[in-house]
Design an enzyme around this catalytic site. Structure first.
Site, short mmCIF file in Angstrom:
data_model
loop_
_atom_site.label_atom_id
_atom_site.label_comp_id
_atom_site.label_asym_id
_atom_site.label_seq_id
_atom_site.Cartn_x
_atom_site.Cartn_y
_atom_site.Cartn_z
N SER A 132 0.47 -1.14 -0.01
CA SER A 132 0.26 0.38 -0.18
C SER A 132 0.80 0.96 -0.33
CB SER A 132 -0.85 -0.07 1.15
OG SER A 132 -1.72 1.23 1.25
N HIS A 140 0.81 7.94 9.28
CA HIS A 140 -0.24 8.09 8.29
C HIS A 140 -1.07 7.32 9.18
CE1 HIS A 140 -2.27 7.05 5.29
NE2 HIS A 140 -1.95 7.43 4.02
N LYS A 154 3.46 -3.53 6.80
CA LYS A 154 3.50 -3.98 5.27
C LYS A 154 4.45 -3.63 4.89
CE LYS A 154 -1.80 -4.13 4.02
NZ LYS A 154 -1.60 -5.10 3.45
#
Length: 252
Positions: A132, A140, A154
């Site tokens: 992503s 974020h 991730k």
């Protein structure tokens, strides 16, 4: 025949990738990995496909699905759930949580690491990992959902893949939208630079297509890139994926 395993094949993007592979039966032999019998029935109702059941957080369940696989497309991801009791009329914000066994650390880091290790053990020749955009920013908003730090985990899996020695392609899409694919011009970038533009989203179907095209083009190997799409009325639909991948220079 190239055997391609799609993990997370029961998810919305994973199912699209699995179906696209099945539609290219002359080039690929599609195999899906899902977590439950219910998910298997959802994507293989007539029993004509090759769908295996396994739990990416339990590495001992993975070897049967990886046996004989040439390429791997990783589309597994933790999914936040909304806490009950939220009332939009109250003007507050919903709260989210991750189920036990389904946290970003367990799914997006440990689960993806297990898949990469299984791919290496099985002699897989190419791994496509869908992550992503937003991973360069620890603050974020997606990291705050359920306090799961999903983009951090991730990113850790992406780095593990890039250092694994396996040929790889790391795809970091912007916001996923449920629109028809093949209608938009796709834009690649790096280091979240696209988040500062108007092109921050991309149809799931286009992400699935990029995964398939990455398997077909050497220009996509050992590269990592952000990807988004222009609005349908802007530009021309992307068909030259060789040029798209050739424009990518980043390896992580």
């Amino acid at each position: 025949m190239v055997v391609v395993l799609v993990t997370g094949a029961g998810g919305r993007t994973g199912q699209l990738a699995y179906e696209k592979l099945r539609a290219r039966a002359g080039q690929f032999r599609a195999r899906g990995l899902v977590r439950s019998e219910a998910s298997k029935q959802k994507i293989d109702q007539d029993g004509s496909g090759d769908v295996r059941i396994g739990d990416i957080t339990k590495p001992e369940t993975l070897p049967p699905a990886f046996d004989g696989v040439d390429s791997l497309v990783i589309l597994t991801s933790a999914v936040p759930k909304m806490k009950p009791g939220f009332n939009p009329a109250s003007g507050g914000r919903p709260e989210f949580y991750f189920e036990e066994g389904g946290t970003p650390e367990e799914v997006d880091w440990i689960g993806q690491k297990n898949q990469i290790d299984a791919a290496k053990d099985a002699g897989v020749k190419h791994v496509v990992l869908v992550g992503s955009m937003g991973g360069t920013n620890e603050n974020h908003p997606l990291n705050l959902l359920g306090n799961g730090k999903i983009l951090i985990w991730k990113r850790k899996a992406e780095k593990y893949l890039s250092e694994s020695g396996l040929p790889y392609t790391i795809i970091r899409p912007g916001g996923l939208i449920d629109k028809e694919g093949g209608k938009r011009e796709l834009i690649v970038g790096k280091d979240d630079e696209l988040l500062n533009t108007s092109t921050k989203s991309i149809p799931r179907e286009d992400v699935a297509e990029v995964c398939i095209q990455a398997l077909l083009h050497e220009e996509a190997k050992n590269k990592a890139f952000d990807i988004a799409s222009k609005a349908e009325e802007e530009g021309s639909p992307t068909t030259d994926f060789k040029s798209l991948f050739s424009a990518v220079t980043a390896t992580f």
